[in-house]
Design an enzyme around this catalytic site. Structure first.
Site, PDB file in Angstrom:
ATOM      1  N   GLU A 122       0.840  -1.206   0.000  1.00 32.47           N
ATOM      2  CA  GLU A 122       0.000   0.000   0.000  1.00 32.47           C
ATOM      3  C   GLU A 122       0.874   1.255   0.000  1.00 32.47           C
ATOM      4  O   GLU A 122       0.405   2.339  -0.327  1.00 32.47           O
ATOM      5  CB  GLU A 122      -0.971  -0.015   1.190  1.00 32.47           C
ATOM      6  CG  GLU A 122      -2.153   0.908   0.950  1.00 32.47           C
ATOM      7  CD  GLU A 122      -3.195   0.862   2.042  1.00 32.47           C
ATOM      8  OE1 GLU A 122      -3.063   0.060   2.975  1.00 32.47           O
ATOM      9  OE2 GLU A 122      -4.151   1.642   1.942  1.00 32.47           O
ATOM     10  N   HIS A 244     -15.941   4.251   7.158  1.00 31.47           N
ATOM     11  CA  HIS A 244     -15.058   4.848   6.142  1.00 31.47           C
ATOM     12  C   HIS A 244     -15.815   5.716   5.141  1.00 31.47           C
ATOM     13  O   HIS A 244     -15.277   6.728   4.679  1.00 31.47           O
ATOM     14  CB  HIS A 244     -14.334   3.746   5.355  1.00 31.47           C
ATOM     15  CG  HIS A 244     -13.123   3.213   6.036  1.00 31.47           C
ATOM     16  ND1 HIS A 244     -13.182   2.439   7.162  1.00 31.47           N
ATOM     17  CD2 HIS A 244     -11.803   3.335   5.731  1.00 31.47           C
ATOM     18  CE1 HIS A 244     -11.949   2.103   7.522  1.00 31.47           C
ATOM     19  NE2 HIS A 244     -11.099   2.640   6.680  1.00 31.47           N
ATOM     20  N   ASP A 267      -9.937  -3.854   4.464  1.00 30.71           N
ATOM     21  CA  ASP A 267      -8.884  -2.969   4.984  1.00 30.71           C
ATOM     22  C   ASP A 267      -8.703  -3.239   6.490  1.00 30.71           C
ATOM     23  O   ASP A 267      -8.348  -2.348   7.266  1.00 30.71           O
ATOM     24  CB  ASP A 267      -9.224  -1.497   4.715  1.00 30.71           C
ATOM     25  CG  ASP A 267      -8.012  -0.567   4.798  1.00 30.71           C
ATOM     26  OD1 ASP A 267      -6.876  -1.073   4.901  1.00 30.71           O
ATOM     27  OD2 ASP A 267      -8.210   0.659   4.776  1.00 30.71           O
TER      28      ASP A 267
HETATM   29 ZN   LIG Z   1      -5.140  -0.374   3.752  1.00 29.42          ZN
END
Ligand SMILES: [Zn+2]
Length: 380
Positions: A122, A244, A267
């Site tokens: 990431e 999120h 995530d």
């Molecule tokens: Zn992530």
């Protein structure tokens, strides 16, 4: 040995039907309608959906992939498997090159063992302005030479690279990643609309957690979100945890990209399946309160730092909050992410010839059983 599952409601891309299926040598050999021709394990009308495919996951059960620790990685995979994830990509966060190399080489062993489906970087080639829960001091400018060294540490198991298209060297690195068979994903980026399009033209095909860690939609300044949503080559990741992204924005993305270009991800970080408390995410400290993970200190204290989501909860929310049919919910949790990984010929739907990765769900869409490659992880 043949396993027959009978009296099931089978969720296929075409819809839901009453029926049965047989499993031989780890694969689905037949899917039929109505009553099974022989004796079998009766599921009492419970649903059978394809095993979930999570392409963005940092941890769970107190373990964290960025440590590279194999015992922790095994624990993470087991936790998420019990929640229905049968294909799991390990996501690393920004760290020093030494730490990244060490973790990658260690996790590559678990990819070879079939525990993990690949590794996702990431960072470190992401924007300082949009770095979220990544250590800003460890961010780097993209470099093809350096990226190739990281790839080599993964022995062919690095599957995805999140990169900010606007950084110097980013477009070359995207081209190089795509040529090497690594999925380039745009995210943690301050790029505008045009720069994002340049990233897609260079070969990027995924949006890393759309909406999070990028400029927002504006009617005169559409930014990266519009570019990523409107390009038919891009699959958008969405974190459907109720924290999120607002459900209305998730529905907006789904209506634009459709289930065929939407991959739900968790995530997840170490606190998934482990409860509130203090955790590490790579080099940073994270506090988890009421299931919400936030950075504990530094300039970005309070920023969301991963989730405590599991894919079964994302599936339930897809049906209840986003209004998807069961087939569409299976598509965004299994078939579409499998396609991102180039595995949709083997995974992602309950049909003959596919790997026997299955989740049995109750009427309330709770996990009653999970099968991976023809073996029960939890038997319904
Ligand atoms: Zn992530």
């Amino acid at each position: 040995m043949t396993i027959t599952l009978a009296d099931a409601r089978i969720v296929t891309p075409e819809g839901v039907h009453d029926g049965w299926l047989t499993i031989e040598d780890g694969r689905i050999s037949h899917v039929g309608r109505g009553t099974a021709p022989g004796p079998g394990h009766a599921l009492g009308g419970r649903y059978v959906v394809p095993g979930f495919v999570d392409i963005h996951n940092h941890g769970g059960a107190g373990g964290s992939f960025p440590t590279g620790d194999q015992e922790q990685a095994g624990r993470i995979a087991s936790l998420h498997a019990r929640h229905g994830t049968t294909t799991l990509v390990a996501s690393l966060v920004t760290a020093s090159l030494d730490d990244l190399t060490r973790a990658t080489s260690s996790l590559a062993d678990l990819c070879e063992d079939g525990v993990l489906a690949g590794i996702h970087f990431e960072g470190p080639y992401i924007s300082k302005a949009r770095c979220g829960a990544h250590d800003p001091a460890l961010l780097r400018e993209p470099s093809v030479r350096e990226f190739r060294r990281l790839l080599a540490a993964g022995r062919g198991h690095v599957r995805m690279l999140t990169i900010a298209a606007e950084l110097p060297g980013a477009l070359d690195t995207i081209r190089d990643a795509a040529a090497a068979g690594v999925i380039a994903a745009l995210g943690h980026s301050d790029a505008g609309y045009e720069q994002t399009i340049a990233g897609i033209e260079a070969g990027a095909r995924v949006a890393t957690h759309l909406y999070n860690a990028m400029p927002q939609l504006g009617h005169r300044d559409p930014g990266p979100i519009a570019a990523l949503l409107e390009d038919g080559r891009v699959t958008v990741e969405l974190v459907n945890d109720g924290v999120h992204v607002h459900p209305a924005m998730l529905r907006l993305a789904l209506r634009t990209a459709g289930p065929g270009r939407t991959a739900l991800i968790t995530d997840a970080m170490a606190a998934a399946g482990a409860g509130d408390g203090s955790y590490d995410l790579g080099p940073l400290k994270v506090n988890v309160v009421d299931g919400v993970a936030r950075l504990a200190n530094g300039d970005a204290a309070g920023s969301i730092a991963g989730s405590t989501l599991t894919m079964d909860a994302a599936f339930r929310r897809a049906v209840r909050e986003l209004g998807l049919s069961l087939s569409e919910a299976a598509e965004v949790t299994s078939l579409t992410p499998a396609r991102v990984l180039g595995l949709d010929d083997r995974l992602g739907s309950v049909s003959a010839g596919r790997q026997a990765d299955l989740v049995v769900l109750t009427e309330d869409l709770e996990v009653a059983g999970v099968m991976r490659r023809g073996t029960w992880i939890t038997e319904p």
